[in-house]
Scaffold this motif. Structure first.
Motif, PDB file in Angstrom:
ATOM      1  N   UNK A  27       0.835  -1.203   0.000  1.00 50.91           N
ATOM      2  CA  UNK A  27       0.000   0.000   0.000  1.00 50.91           C
ATOM      3  C   UNK A  27       0.870   1.254   0.000  1.00 50.91           C
ATOM      4  N   UNK A  28       1.923   1.268   0.817  1.00 46.45           N
ATOM      5  CA  UNK A  28       2.795   2.434   0.889  1.00 46.45           C
ATOM      6  C   UNK A  28       3.564   2.644  -0.414  1.00 46.45           C
ATOM      7  N   UNK A  29       3.981   1.559  -1.066  1.00 45.60           N
ATOM      8  CA  UNK A  29       4.658   1.703  -2.353  1.00 45.60           C
ATOM      9  C   UNK A  29       3.709   2.283  -3.398  1.00 45.60           C
ATOM     10  N   UNK A  30       2.461   1.845  -3.382  1.00 43.23           N
ATOM     11  CA  UNK A  30       1.465   2.403  -4.293  1.00 43.23           C
ATOM     12  C   UNK A  30       1.233   3.882  -4.030  1.00 43.23           C
ATOM     13  N   UNK A  31       1.158   4.257  -2.762  1.00 47.63           N
ATOM     14  CA  UNK A  31       0.989   5.659  -2.405  1.00 47.63           C
ATOM     15  C   UNK A  31       2.186   6.492  -2.870  1.00 47.63           C
ATOM     16  N   UNK A  32       3.385   5.930  -2.770  1.00 53.33           N
ATOM     17  CA  UNK A  32       4.585   6.628  -3.216  1.00 53.33           C
ATOM     18  C   UNK A  32       4.562   6.850  -4.719  1.00 53.33           C
ATOM     19  N   UNK A  33       4.162   5.837  -5.460  1.00 52.76           N
ATOM     20  CA  UNK A  33       4.067   5.962  -6.921  1.00 52.76           C
ATOM     21  C   UNK A  33       3.102   7.087  -7.282  1.00 52.76           C
ATOM     22  N   UNK A  34       1.974   7.142  -6.608  1.00 52.20           N
ATOM     23  CA  UNK A  34       0.983   8.177  -6.892  1.00 52.20           C
ATOM     24  C   UNK A  34       1.494   9.551  -6.469  1.00 52.20           C
ATOM     25  N   UNK A  36       4.502  10.690  -6.262  1.00 58.12           N
ATOM     26  CA  UNK A  36       5.574  11.207  -7.115  1.00 58.12           C
ATOM     27  C   UNK A  36       5.096  11.511  -8.528  1.00 58.12           C
ATOM     28  N   UNK A  37       3.884  11.101  -8.852  1.00 56.10           N
ATOM     29  CA  UNK A  37       3.370  11.321 -10.204  1.00 56.10           C
ATOM     30  C   UNK A  37       3.759  10.219 -11.161  1.00 56.10           C
ATOM     31  N   UNK A  38       4.399   9.178 -10.659  1.00 50.76           N
ATOM     32  CA  UNK A  38       4.849   8.086 -11.522  1.00 50.76           C
ATOM     33  C   UNK A  38       3.680   7.241 -12.018  1.00 50.76           C
ATOM     34  N   UNK A  39       2.497   7.454 -11.451  1.00 49.79           N
ATOM     35  CA  UNK A  39       1.332   6.700 -11.924  1.00 49.79           C
ATOM     36  C   UNK A  39       0.894   7.149 -13.316  1.00 49.79           C
ATOM     37  N   UNK A  40       1.441   8.265 -13.800  1.00 51.41           N
ATOM     38  CA  UNK A  40       1.110   8.726 -15.145  1.00 51.41           C
ATOM     39  C   UNK A  40       1.943   8.018 -16.211  1.00 51.41           C
ATOM     40  N   UNK A  41       3.014   7.338 -15.776  1.00 53.79           N
ATOM     41  CA  UNK A  41       3.857   6.591 -16.709  1.00 53.79           C
ATOM     42  C   UNK A  41       3.200   5.266 -17.062  1.00 53.79           C
ATOM     43  N   UNK A  69      15.292  12.303  -3.528  1.00 49.15           N
ATOM     44  CA  UNK A  69      14.206  11.660  -2.802  1.00 49.15           C
ATOM     45  C   UNK A  69      14.017  12.248  -1.420  1.00 49.15           C
ATOM     46  N   UNK A  70      15.118  12.505  -0.724  1.00 47.41           N
ATOM     47  CA  UNK A  70      15.026  13.102   0.607  1.00 47.41           C
ATOM     48  C   UNK A  70      14.405  14.494   0.526  1.00 47.41           C
ATOM     49  N   UNK A  71      14.786  15.262  -0.493  1.00 42.25           N
ATOM     50  CA  UNK A  71      14.217  16.600  -0.668  1.00 42.25           C
ATOM     51  C   UNK A  71      12.725  16.505  -0.968  1.00 42.25           C
ATOM     52  N   UNK A  72      12.326  15.483  -1.710  1.00 45.33           N
ATOM     53  CA  UNK A  72      10.904  15.271  -2.008  1.00 45.33           C
ATOM     54  C   UNK A  72      10.117  15.082  -0.719  1.00 45.33           C
ATOM     55  N   UNK A  73      10.634  14.254   0.180  1.00 44.00           N
ATOM     56  CA  UNK A  73       9.923  14.003   1.428  1.00 44.00           C
ATOM     57  C   UNK A  73       9.972  15.200   2.363  1.00 44.00           C
ATOM     58  N   UNK A  76       7.306  17.854   1.618  1.00 44.93           N
ATOM     59  CA  UNK A  76       5.919  17.483   1.808  1.00 44.93           C
ATOM     60  C   UNK A  76       5.358  16.672   0.665  1.00 44.93           C
ATOM     61  N   UNK A  77       6.171  16.391  -0.345  1.00 42.95           N
ATOM     62  CA  UNK A  77       5.724  15.535  -1.433  1.00 42.95           C
ATOM     63  C   UNK A  77       4.702  16.171  -2.339  1.00 42.95           C
ATOM     64  N   UNK A  78       4.695  17.517  -2.426  1.00 46.10           N
ATOM     65  CA  UNK A  78       3.694  18.170  -3.244  1.00 46.10           C
ATOM     66  C   UNK A  78       4.040  18.128  -4.712  1.00 46.10           C
ATOM     67  N   UNK A  79       5.312  17.934  -5.036  1.00 47.06           N
ATOM     68  CA  UNK A  79       5.704  17.801  -6.424  1.00 47.06           C
ATOM     69  C   UNK A  79       5.745  19.119  -7.174  1.00 47.06           C
ATOM     70  N   UNK A  80       5.582  20.253  -6.485  1.00 51.10           N
ATOM     71  CA  UNK A  80       5.645  21.534  -7.152  1.00 51.10           C
ATOM     72  C   UNK A  80       7.105  21.928  -7.293  1.00 51.10           C
TER      73      UNK A  80
END
Length: 109
Positions: A27-34, A36-41, A69-73, A76-80
């Motif tokens: 579940x957490x790996x799926x949440x991470x994919x979403x 990061x926006x990788x679910x669009x790939x 990756x550390x900077x992403x977390x 806040x993981x907003x991806x902006x």
């Protein structure tokens, strides 16, 4: 006289706990994919990128990816992302030559 242990019940409890942990990990790996926006790939691109990262042996590149990756977390993981490299860790890593594109080479089996 001591009370005998119920090994079957203990084993069942351990198996249930392992199943719960595995489900949480998936579940957490799926949440991470979403997140990061990788679910669009498409699935082939995502799998290829992950396989390339696993096979990569360059410590500098892995460290660069770890920092991104550390900077992403931390962010806040907003991806902006901003256009300024200092506020965009991925752009900074690319400028430093740390986050170079991966090449997936066919395995030689």
């Amino acid at each position: 006289m001591r009370k005998p242990r119920d090994f079957d019940a203990e084993l069942k409890a351990l198996n249930d706990r392992a199943r719960t942990l595995k489900d949480r990990k998936v579940k957490q790996l799926g949440e991470l994919v979403i997140a990061t926006g990788a679910d669009t790939l498409d699935i082939d691109t995502l799998a290829g990128g992950l396989l390339a990262m696993v096979k990569d042996t360059k410590a500098e590149r892995k460290e660069g990816l770890r920092k991104v990756g550390a900077a992403f977390f931390r962010g806040g993981g907003e991806g902006e992302a901003s256009d300024r490299p200092e506020s965009n860790p991925a752009a900074t890593a690319e400028a430093d030559g740390l986050a170079q594109p991966f090449e997936l080479k066919p395995s030689e089996n």
